[in-house]
Design an enzyme around this catalytic site. Sequence first.
Site, PDB file in Angstrom:
ATOM      1  N   ARG A 113       1.792 -16.044  -8.919  1.00  0.00           N
ATOM      2  CA  ARG A 113       2.097 -15.503  -7.589  1.00  0.00           C
ATOM      3  C   ARG A 113       0.880 -15.628  -6.666  1.00  0.00           C
ATOM      4  NH1 ARG A 113       6.851 -12.237  -7.043  1.00  0.00           N
ATOM      5  NH2 ARG A 113       5.821 -10.817  -5.608  1.00  0.00           N
TER       6      ARG A 113
ATOM      7  N   GLY B  44      -5.180  -4.798 -10.610  1.00  0.00           N
ATOM      8  CA  GLY B  44      -5.540  -3.848  -9.548  1.00  0.00           C
ATOM      9  C   GLY B  44      -5.851  -2.457 -10.075  1.00  0.00           C
TER      10      GLY B  44
ATOM     11  N   CYS C 137       9.583  -1.180  -2.316  1.00  0.00           N
ATOM     12  CA  CYS C 137      10.908  -1.521  -1.781  1.00  0.00           C
ATOM     13  C   CYS C 137      11.989  -0.934  -2.680  1.00  0.00           C
ATOM     14  CB  CYS C 137      11.057  -3.020  -1.562  1.00  0.00           C
ATOM     15  SG  CYS C 137      10.746  -4.015  -3.008  1.00  0.00           S
TER      16      CYS C 137
ATOM     17  N   ASP D 139       0.897  -2.175  -1.982  1.00  0.00           N
ATOM     18  CA  ASP D 139       2.323  -2.502  -1.919  1.00  0.00           C
ATOM     19  C   ASP D 139       2.764  -2.740  -3.374  1.00  0.00           C
ATOM     20  OD1 ASP D 139       4.767  -3.113  -0.679  1.00  0.00           O
ATOM     21  OD2 ASP D 139       4.315  -5.259  -0.695  1.00  0.00           O
TER      22      ASP D 139
ATOM     23  N   GLY E  44       3.647 -11.824   2.516  1.00  0.00           N
ATOM     24  CA  GLY E  44       4.247 -11.463   3.801  1.00  0.00           C
ATOM     25  C   GLY E  44       3.412 -10.424   4.537  1.00  0.00           C
ATOM     26  N   LYS E  45       2.966  -9.401   3.799  1.00  0.00           N
ATOM     27  CA  LYS E  45       2.195  -8.336   4.474  1.00  0.00           C
ATOM     28  C   LYS E  45       0.783  -8.828   4.782  1.00  0.00           C
ATOM     29  CE  LYS E  45       5.116  -4.770   2.658  1.00  0.00           C
ATOM     30  NZ  LYS E  45       5.761  -5.560   1.585  1.00  0.00           N
TER      31      LYS E  45
ATOM     32  N   ASP F  46      -3.786 -10.218  -6.353  1.00  0.00           N
ATOM     33  CA  ASP F  46      -2.537 -10.024  -7.087  1.00  0.00           C
ATOM     34  C   ASP F  46      -2.783 -10.412  -8.535  1.00  0.00           C
ATOM     35  OD1 ASP F  46       0.655  -9.702  -6.144  1.00  0.00           O
ATOM     36  OD2 ASP F  46       0.335 -10.628  -8.118  1.00  0.00           O
TER      37      ASP F  46
HETATM   38  N1  SAM Z   1       2.697  -7.359  -0.759  1.00  0.00           N
HETATM   39  C1  SAM Z   1       3.500  -8.482  -1.169  1.00  0.00           C
HETATM   40  C2  SAM Z   1       4.116  -9.106   0.052  1.00  0.00           C
HETATM   41  O1  SAM Z   1       4.245  -8.460   1.095  1.00  0.00           O
HETATM   42  O2  SAM Z   1       4.469 -10.289  -0.024  1.00  0.00           O
HETATM   43  C3  SAM Z   1       4.549  -8.072  -2.194  1.00  0.00           C
HETATM   44  C4  SAM Z   1       3.957  -7.401  -3.401  1.00  0.00           C
HETATM   45  S1  SAM Z   1       5.093  -7.109  -4.682  1.00  0.00           S
HETATM   46  C5  SAM Z   1       5.981  -5.763  -4.090  1.00  0.00           C
HETATM   47  C6  SAM Z   1       4.106  -6.408  -5.923  1.00  0.00           C
HETATM   48  C7  SAM Z   1       3.075  -7.336  -6.490  1.00  0.00           C
HETATM   49  O3  SAM Z   1       2.259  -6.589  -7.390  1.00  0.00           O
HETATM   50  C8  SAM Z   1       3.608  -8.496  -7.313  1.00  0.00           C
HETATM   51  O4  SAM Z   1       3.246  -9.706  -6.716  1.00  0.00           O
HETATM   52  C9  SAM Z   1       2.930  -8.358  -8.677  1.00  0.00           C
HETATM   53  O5  SAM Z   1       2.511  -9.597  -9.217  1.00  0.00           O
HETATM   54  C10 SAM Z   1       1.747  -7.482  -8.340  1.00  0.00           C
HETATM   55  N2  SAM Z   1       1.200  -6.691  -9.458  1.00  0.00           N
HETATM   56  C11 SAM Z   1       1.851  -6.153 -10.512  1.00  0.00           C
HETATM   57  N3  SAM Z   1       0.997  -5.490 -11.305  1.00  0.00           N
HETATM   58  C12 SAM Z   1      -0.221  -5.590 -10.729  1.00  0.00           C
HETATM   59  C13 SAM Z   1      -1.522  -5.114 -11.061  1.00  0.00           C
HETATM   60  N4  SAM Z   1      -1.742  -4.378 -12.163  1.00  0.00           N
HETATM   61  N5  SAM Z   1      -2.550  -5.424 -10.247  1.00  0.00           N
HETATM   62  C14 SAM Z   1      -2.359  -6.172  -9.129  1.00  0.00           C
HETATM   63  N6  SAM Z   1      -1.150  -6.660  -8.769  1.00  0.00           N
HETATM   64  C15 SAM Z   1      -0.102  -6.360  -9.551  1.00  0.00           C
END
Ligand code: SAM
Length: 375
Positions: A200, A229, A301, A246, A177-178, A195
Site C-alpha cells: 500500500r 505505527g 470509516c 486514519d 486520499g487524505k 503506512d
Molecule cells: N488514510 C488513507 C487514505 O486516506 O487514503 C486510508 C488509510 S486506511 C483507513 C488504514 C491504513 O492503515 C491501511 O492502509 C493499513 O495498511 C494501515 N495500517 C494498518 N496497520 C497499521 C500499523 N500498525 N501501522 C501503520 N499503518 C497501519
Amino acid sequence: RVKEKWAATRAKLPPTRLALQHFDATYGVQLGPLWPSVRVAMLSERKYGALLNNFSYDAVQADLQAQGCRDFISNRVEEEEEEEAQPHLEQKSEVEAQESSNDVSMKMFDGQQMNLSPNIKCLVFPRGDVTRFKSARPDTHGLLSYYLMDAASVLPCLALDVQEGHSVLDLCAAPGGKTLSLLQTQTIRFLCVNDMSVSRTRRLRKVLHSYVPKQFLTDENLRVTSFDGTKWGEIETNTFDRVLVDAPCTTDRHSLMEDDNNIFNKIRVGERRRLPQLQLDLLLAGIQAACPGGEILYSTCTLSQNQNQGVVEQAVCLARENHGIHLQAVSLRPLIRMFRNTFHFAPDLHLGEMVIPHLAANFGPIYMCKLKRLS
Ligand code: SAM
C-alpha cells in the site's frame, strides 16, 4: 456422521452476508430507528467527490461545474444563513455536551476558530444525484487534475486545521486520499506519511507522483515510511504540530459490498477482534508523536462505537495514566454546522462527529474526533 454431511454440504455464508448480520445486530441497537435508512444507503451505490489537484495545470473546475457539480467546501452554510434557514434546530450547547461526556477530562473545547483552508476544493454532484465522475486524465506534465474519493473523507483533513509552517504526521496514510487533501493546503513545512503495508505504501508513492510535482517531493518536505505505527513512540515523540490517525477498521461499506479482502471472512475473525486494540495503540502512538499544544485527529470509516468513541475514551485515559499526557476533545460542531447541506451527521454523539450514509447524500460512514494535547 449425519452432522459431518451437513457440515460439508451446508452453504457457507459469504463475508458480505456475515457483515450484514453483524451490523444488523450491533448497529440496530446502536443507531436504533436510524439504522434501516443507513442500511439501505450502505447497500446502494456510494457517492464520490472529486478532490481538485492544485498542482495540475488543467483547469477542470469549470468543466465539472458545467456538468452540475459544486465545490461543497466553498458552498458551505454560513452561520447566519443557517440560523435563518433552521431557526428550530436544536443543537446541544457546549455545556450540555460536556455534561453528557462520561469522563470529566474529556470536556469539549470550543474556544478556537475553525480555519478552513481555502485551497482544498472537492466537487460533488447535487443531493440525490448519483452521476459518476469520469476518471481524471493526465495534463501536459503528466499530473492528474482530480482524485476521486468519498467526499466525507476530506472532513478529517479540514478538521485537522493545518496552518502555515506546520509539521504533520499522517500515520496510516495509504493509498493517500487524505495525504493529497493535506498537501492541497500548501501550508505544510514538513509532512511525514507512513503506512505499515509495503504494497500500500508503494501505491501511495504512485499516487504522490501522479499528483504532485517532483520539486514538492523532496526529503526536506516529505518523508514516506513503512513502519508499524503502533511503535512510533520508539521513533519520535513530542514532534508534530498535527497528527492524523486514519485507523484501519471494519471498513463497513467495503465489508457489505465486496467479498474479496473482506475482514468478515471467517479466517480473519481474530484480526477483526483485535482491531480496537490496534486502533488504540495507533492513537496512543499518534498522541505521543504530537507536540504539547499539538492536535490529533482520529478517524475511521466504520459506524462502530467500539472502534470510534470507545477507542478515543480509552486512549485519553491511558495517555494520562501511562504517559502523563493530558488531552482535551475539541468540538467539531462548527464544522458539521457548515456542511450539513452536503452530509448527514449522526445526532448527539457525546464524543466526535460522524457522517452517516443517506440515500440522498450517500457519503460515509466517516467518524472523526479531534484531541488537543494540553501537556
Ligand atoms: N488514510 C488513507 C487514505 O486516506 O487514503 C486510508 C488509510 S486506511 C483507513 C488504514 C491504513 O492503515 C491501511 O492502509 C493499513 O495498511 C494501515 N495500517 C494498518 N496497520 C497499521 C500499523 N500498525 N501501522 C501503520 N499503518 C497501519
